[in-house]
Motif scaffolding. Structure first.
Motif, mmCIF file in Angstrom:
data_model
loop_
_atom_site.group_PDB
_atom_site.id
_atom_site.type_symbol
_atom_site.label_atom_id
_atom_site.label_comp_id
_atom_site.label_asym_id
_atom_site.label_seq_id
_atom_site.Cartn_x
_atom_site.Cartn_y
_atom_site.Cartn_z
ATOM 1 N N ASP A 14 0.858 -1.189 0.000
ATOM 2 C CA ASP A 14 0.000 0.000 0.000
ATOM 3 C C ASP A 14 0.892 1.236 0.000
ATOM 4 O O ASP A 14 1.360 1.680 1.047
ATOM 5 C CB ASP A 14 -0.901 -0.025 1.232
ATOM 6 N N LEU A 15 1.135 1.787 -1.183
ATOM 7 C CA LEU A 15 2.060 2.913 -1.315
ATOM 8 C C LEU A 15 1.559 4.148 -0.573
ATOM 9 O O LEU A 15 2.344 4.860 0.042
ATOM 10 C CB LEU A 15 2.323 3.239 -2.788
ATOM 11 N N ALA A 16 0.256 4.385 -0.601
ATOM 12 C CA ALA A 16 -0.289 5.567 0.079
ATOM 13 C C ALA A 16 0.009 5.519 1.578
ATOM 14 O O ALA A 16 0.448 6.511 2.173
ATOM 15 C CB ALA A 16 -1.791 5.680 -0.161
ATOM 16 N N ARG A 17 -0.181 4.370 2.196
ATOM 17 C CA ARG A 17 0.104 4.246 3.634
ATOM 18 C C ARG A 17 1.598 4.326 3.911
ATOM 19 O O ARG A 17 2.030 4.898 4.905
ATOM 20 C CB ARG A 17 -0.465 2.947 4.180
ATOM 21 N N ALA A 18 2.401 3.749 3.016
ATOM 22 C CA ALA A 18 3.848 3.820 3.191
ATOM 23 C C ALA A 18 4.328 5.268 3.105
ATOM 24 O O ALA A 18 5.187 5.692 3.878
ATOM 25 C CB ALA A 18 4.557 2.960 2.144
ATOM 26 N N LEU A 19 3.751 6.035 2.177
ATOM 27 C CA LEU A 19 4.131 7.441 2.054
ATOM 28 C C LEU A 19 3.723 8.236 3.290
ATOM 29 O O LEU A 19 4.422 9.160 3.693
ATOM 30 C CB LEU A 19 3.542 8.056 0.789
ATOM 31 N N GLU A 31 10.185 13.175 -4.008
ATOM 32 C CA GLU A 31 10.826 13.817 -5.162
ATOM 33 C C GLU A 31 10.100 13.481 -6.456
ATOM 34 O O GLU A 31 9.993 14.313 -7.347
ATOM 35 C CB GLU A 31 12.284 13.376 -5.272
ATOM 36 N N GLN A 32 9.631 12.237 -6.559
ATOM 37 C CA GLN A 32 9.004 11.802 -7.808
ATOM 38 C C GLN A 32 8.110 10.606 -7.507
ATOM 39 O O GLN A 32 8.443 9.743 -6.707
ATOM 40 C CB GLN A 32 10.083 11.401 -8.814
ATOM 41 N N ARG A 33 6.946 10.590 -8.166
ATOM 42 C CA ARG A 33 6.065 9.427 -8.085
ATOM 43 C C ARG A 33 5.704 9.029 -9.503
ATOM 44 O O ARG A 33 5.354 9.878 -10.331
ATOM 45 C CB ARG A 33 4.810 9.742 -7.294
ATOM 46 N N LEU A 34 5.819 7.754 -9.791
ATOM 47 C CA LEU A 34 5.604 7.253 -11.139
ATOM 48 C C LEU A 34 4.701 6.026 -11.062
ATOM 49 O O LEU A 34 4.996 5.078 -10.343
ATOM 50 C CB LEU A 34 6.954 6.884 -11.767
ATOM 51 N N ASP A 35 3.570 6.075 -11.765
ATOM 52 C CA ASP A 35 2.688 4.918 -11.876
ATOM 53 C C ASP A 35 2.913 4.326 -13.254
ATOM 54 O O ASP A 35 2.586 4.953 -14.260
ATOM 55 C CB ASP A 35 1.222 5.342 -11.702
ATOM 56 N N ARG A 50 -0.100 -3.948 -10.939
ATOM 57 C CA ARG A 50 0.089 -2.498 -10.988
ATOM 58 C C ARG A 50 1.379 -2.141 -10.266
ATOM 59 O O ARG A 50 1.666 -2.671 -9.202
ATOM 60 C CB ARG A 50 -1.094 -1.797 -10.339
ATOM 61 N N VAL A 51 2.134 -1.241 -10.856
ATOM 62 C CA VAL A 51 3.412 -0.825 -10.282
ATOM 63 C C VAL A 51 3.405 0.688 -10.081
ATOM 64 O O VAL A 51 3.053 1.440 -10.981
ATOM 65 C CB VAL A 51 4.591 -1.220 -11.194
ATOM 66 N N ALA A 52 3.795 1.105 -8.893
ATOM 67 C CA ALA A 52 3.962 2.530 -8.588
ATOM 68 C C ALA A 52 5.308 2.677 -7.887
ATOM 69 O O ALA A 52 5.676 1.871 -7.050
ATOM 70 C CB ALA A 52 2.837 3.036 -7.700
ATOM 71 N N VAL A 53 6.031 3.703 -8.264
ATOM 72 C CA VAL A 53 7.359 3.947 -7.712
ATOM 73 C C VAL A 53 7.373 5.348 -7.110
ATOM 74 O O VAL A 53 6.890 6.291 -7.719
ATOM 75 C CB VAL A 53 8.438 3.832 -8.812
ATOM 76 N N ALA A 54 7.939 5.463 -5.913
ATOM 77 C CA ALA A 54 8.096 6.774 -5.281
ATOM 78 C C ALA A 54 9.557 6.944 -4.921
ATOM 79 O O ALA A 54 10.179 6.053 -4.350
ATOM 80 C CB ALA A 54 7.235 6.870 -4.025
ATOM 81 N N GLU A 55 10.113 8.076 -5.301
ATOM 82 C CA GLU A 55 11.496 8.404 -4.948
ATOM 83 C C GLU A 55 11.456 9.457 -3.848
ATOM 84 O O GLU A 55 10.860 10.510 -4.010
ATOM 85 C CB GLU A 55 12.233 8.945 -6.165
ATOM 86 N N LEU A 56 12.080 9.131 -2.722
ATOM 87 C CA LEU A 56 12.079 10.018 -1.563
ATOM 88 C C LEU A 56 13.502 10.452 -1.245
ATOM 89 O O LEU A 56 14.459 9.771 -1.601
ATOM 90 C CB LEU A 56 11.483 9.293 -0.357
#
Length: 64
Positions: A14-19, A31-35, A50-56
């Protein structure tokens, strides 16, 4: 001894909860979020995944 950690990869369900944790609690900056589904094949995931990537990033000194 490792002088610095430059990159860490964490897989989450769960990317939203992780963020919420990484940004809200730990104070990291998004810095960047990419779906994209293009990475699913490269990572040998089940088709249709489904793949979503977040760069922090963090502020402050690179050590300590």
């Amino acid at each position: 001894m490792v002088p610095a950690i430059e990159s860490v990869t964490v897989g989450v369900g769960d990317l939203a909860r992780a963020l919420e944790l990484f940004q809200g609690i730990m104070g990291l900056r998004l810095e960047q979020r990419l779906d994209t589904d293009a990475l699913a094949a490269a990572w040998h995931l089940t088709p249709g995944t489904r793949v979503a990537v977040a760069e922090l990033s963090c502020e402050g000194p690179p050590f300590g």
